[in-house]
Write a protein that holds these residues in place. Structure first.
Motif, PDB file in Angstrom:
ATOM      1  N   HIS A  45       0.505  -1.128  -0.248  1.00 51.08           N
ATOM      2  CA  HIS A  45      -0.537   0.228   0.093  1.00 51.08           C
ATOM      3  C   HIS A  45       0.670   1.486  -0.113  1.00 51.08           C
ATOM      4  N   TYR A  47       0.887   3.226   1.999  1.00 52.69           N
ATOM      5  CA  TYR A  47       1.290   4.115   3.527  1.00 52.69           C
ATOM      6  C   TYR A  47       2.394   3.387   3.707  1.00 52.69           C
ATOM      7  N   ASP A  61      -3.451   1.638  -3.827  1.00 54.81           N
ATOM      8  CA  ASP A  61      -4.276   2.223  -3.425  1.00 54.81           C
ATOM      9  C   ASP A  61      -4.805   0.866  -3.029  1.00 54.81           C
ATOM     10  N   SER A  62      -6.133   0.988  -1.878  1.00 54.99           N
ATOM     11  CA  SER A  62      -6.796  -0.224  -1.973  1.00 54.99           C
ATOM     12  C   SER A  62      -7.208  -0.558  -3.017  1.00 54.99           C
ATOM     13  N   PHE A  84      -7.275  -5.786   7.194  1.00 53.87           N
ATOM     14  CA  PHE A  84      -7.608  -6.069   6.268  1.00 53.87           C
ATOM     15  C   PHE A  84      -8.238  -6.213   4.365  1.00 53.87           C
ATOM     16  N   MET A  85      -7.082  -5.530   4.028  1.00 52.82           N
ATOM     17  CA  MET A  85      -6.212  -5.799   3.344  1.00 52.82           C
ATOM     18  C   MET A  85      -6.233  -6.857   2.141  1.00 52.82           C
ATOM     19  N   TYR A 133     -17.073   0.492   2.972  1.00 51.72           N
ATOM     20  CA  TYR A 133     -16.174   0.323   2.386  1.00 51.72           C
ATOM     21  C   TYR A 133     -14.867  -0.627   2.763  1.00 51.72           C
ATOM     22  N   ASN A 135     -12.716  -1.018   4.104  1.00 48.96           N
ATOM     23  CA  ASN A 135     -11.813  -1.154   5.156  1.00 48.96           C
ATOM     24  C   ASN A 135     -12.742  -1.388   6.768  1.00 48.96           C
ATOM     25  N   SER A 150     -12.141   3.933  -1.910  1.00 50.47           N
ATOM     26  CA  SER A 150     -12.428   5.994  -1.881  1.00 50.47           C
ATOM     27  C   SER A 150     -11.745   5.912  -3.065  1.00 50.47           C
ATOM     28  N   HIS A 196      -6.842  10.388  10.104  1.00 47.31           N
ATOM     29  CA  HIS A 196      -7.013  11.321   9.263  1.00 47.31           C
ATOM     30  C   HIS A 196      -7.733  12.948   9.506  1.00 47.31           C
ATOM     31  N   HIS A 219      -7.288  13.468   1.206  1.00 44.89           N
ATOM     32  CA  HIS A 219      -7.924  11.815   1.317  1.00 44.89           C
ATOM     33  C   HIS A 219      -9.087  11.947   1.642  1.00 44.89           C
ATOM     34  N   GLU A 221     -11.020  10.533   3.699  1.00 44.02           N
ATOM     35  CA  GLU A 221     -11.440   9.631   5.024  1.00 44.02           C
ATOM     36  C   GLU A 221     -10.880  11.440   6.245  1.00 44.02           C
ATOM     37  N   SER A 235      -8.667   9.128  -3.604  1.00 47.05           N
ATOM     38  CA  SER A 235      -7.565   8.237  -3.397  1.00 47.05           C
ATOM     39  C   SER A 235      -6.803   8.244  -3.660  1.00 47.05           C
ATOM     40  N   THR A 236      -5.778   7.619  -1.798  1.00 43.03           N
ATOM     41  CA  THR A 236      -3.993   7.553  -2.761  1.00 43.03           C
ATOM     42  C   THR A 236      -3.747   7.990  -4.109  1.00 43.03           C
TER      43      THR A 236
HETATM   44  P1  13P Z   1      -6.585   4.103  -0.580  1.00 42.62           P
HETATM   45  O1  13P Z   1      -7.327   2.972  -1.019  1.00 42.62           O
HETATM   46  O2  13P Z   1      -7.639   5.545  -0.521  1.00 42.62           O
HETATM   47  O3  13P Z   1      -5.145   3.937  -0.515  1.00 42.62           O
HETATM   48  O4  13P Z   1      -6.712   4.695   1.490  1.00 42.62           O
HETATM   49  C1  13P Z   1      -6.490   2.963   2.182  1.00 42.62           C
HETATM   50  C2  13P Z   1      -6.255   3.969   3.288  1.00 42.62           C
HETATM   51  O5  13P Z   1      -6.386   3.438   4.454  1.00 42.62           O
HETATM   52  C3  13P Z   1      -6.470   5.377   3.052  1.00 42.62           C
HETATM   53  O6  13P Z   1      -6.525   5.599   5.050  1.00 42.62           O
END
Ligand code: 13P
Ligand code: SF4
Length: 328
Positions: A45, A47, A61-62, A84-85, A133, A135, A150, A196, A219, A221, A235-236
């Motif tokens: 990811h 992050y 991103d997710s 969760f990912m 979502y 997440n 997102s 966030h 973002h 969030e 989204s990211t």
């Molecule tokens: P993204 O899907 O935009 O990467 O966001 C995931 C996430 O956990 C943001 O906090």
């Protein structure tokens, strides 16, 4: 007159200061070799820490990660993100061994909506169409009608029949943003991302004062006030194209700071400033940061810890994910 003085030096990623993409440390070389030996794909990811992004086969991103996990032929999916990912990767590709370097890497949003609470709420309100979502846990996904990220939430909500009342779980901020963008009123689960929500109007005004010509990308969030102040909310993954397309040479990025490594690599000619909070010049998710380069190496050596789930839950959770992938 300054609006508020930042109590720390802003965190700035200077242009062309990223690492050479062909240079690897000893442990990173070890990981690249192990990855081949194990027939593994490393998904990261945005992050994750810089060394993890550096050795990954795909950083995204997710939504992008879900697609990659679904389509890979590799025997092993080493998922560098949060629980969760990695669970989503297992749901969409159950025949593969899915490894998460630290099983404790959770998510405050996912924790805010338990399967039991959602079940009780649905029993009282059986007419609701549940949009979850991504997440959230596999058990929550299993009780949902469709999943979104997102990156596709607006599209997904636009596809839901107009006569259905929507319950959006678990992020109230993302839900509010989607409701505004689609004009659909929705019931919102009272969850939020603990990092966030730390960005505030005050902290953004103070960083904007230091970089008045820099656009702000945030973002969804983030809270409404922060989103309203941003030039773009996305989204990211979409942050990468937004930053690339900007005429401005400096951009303020309001999300978890791992994102700035991705941006520095993909858009090296620009300067990125981390959105600050009241406490720090940047903002890090403690769960995302549980994965270290050493844990990644060790998990490739042992092929543990694995993501496991019972087949009934997996099948039920797959349905709304499949709907999302088909609708996206
Ligand atoms: P993204 O899907 O935009 O990467 O966001 C995931 C996430 O956990 C943001 O906090
Ligand atoms: Fe969850 Fe927030 Fe961390 Fe994303 S940044 S994984 S939403 S706690």
């Amino acid at each position: 007159m300054p609006i508020t003085k930042l109590p720390f030096t802003p965190m700035i990623f200077q242009p062309n200061a990223g690492r050479d993409i062909n240079s690897f440390t000893k442990i990173e070389k070890e990981i690249l070799k192990l990855k081949k030996d194990r027939d593994a794909i490393i998904l990261s990811h945005n992050y994750q820490i810089e060394p993890i992004q550096h050795v990954a086969d795909f950083v995204g991103d997710s939504l992008g990660l879900s697609y990659k996990a679904a389509e890979t032929d590799a025997e092993v999916i080493l998922f560098c993100g949060v629980h969760f990912m990695a669970e989503t990767a297992k749901i969409v590709n159950p025949g593969k061994r899915v490894i998460l370097p630290d099983l404790e890497a959770g998510c405050s949003l996912s924790d805010s909506c338990s399967a039991d609470k959602l079940k009780a709420y649905k029993e009282k309100n059986p007419h609701l169409y549940v949009v979850a979502y991504i997440n959230c846990s596999a058990e929550v996904k299993a009780q949902s009608d469709v999943i979104c990220t997102s990156g596709n939430a607006i599209n997904i909500v636009n596809k839901i029949p107009k006569d259905r009342e929507i319950l959006f779980v678990p992020d109230q901020n993302l839900g509010q943003w989607v409701a505004n963008k689609t004009g659909r009123s929705m019931r919102l689960w009272p969850g939020s991302c603990y990092i966030h929500v730390l960005f505030t109007l005050r902290t953004l005004e103070s960083i904007k004062e230091r970089f008045p010509d820099a656009p702000i990308v945030a973002h969804p969030e983030c809270t409404t006030m922060v989103r309203d102040m941003a030039d773009e909310v996305c989204s990211t993954e979409k942050m990468v194209s937004f930053c690339r397309e900007q005429a401005a040479d400096t951009i303020i990025v309001v999300t978890e700071m791992g994102m700035l490594h991705r941006l520095q690599r993909e858009v090296p000619e620009k300067t990125f400033v981390a959105g600050p909070t009241d406490r720090c010049a940047c903002n890090e998710c403690r769960y995302m940061k549980m994965n270290s380069i050493e844990k990644l190496r060790d998990s490739l050596l042992s092929l543990e810890p694995q993501i496991e789930m019972d087949e009934k839950t997996r099948k039920a959770a797959y349905k709304p994910i499949k709907r999302m992938l088909d609708w996206s």
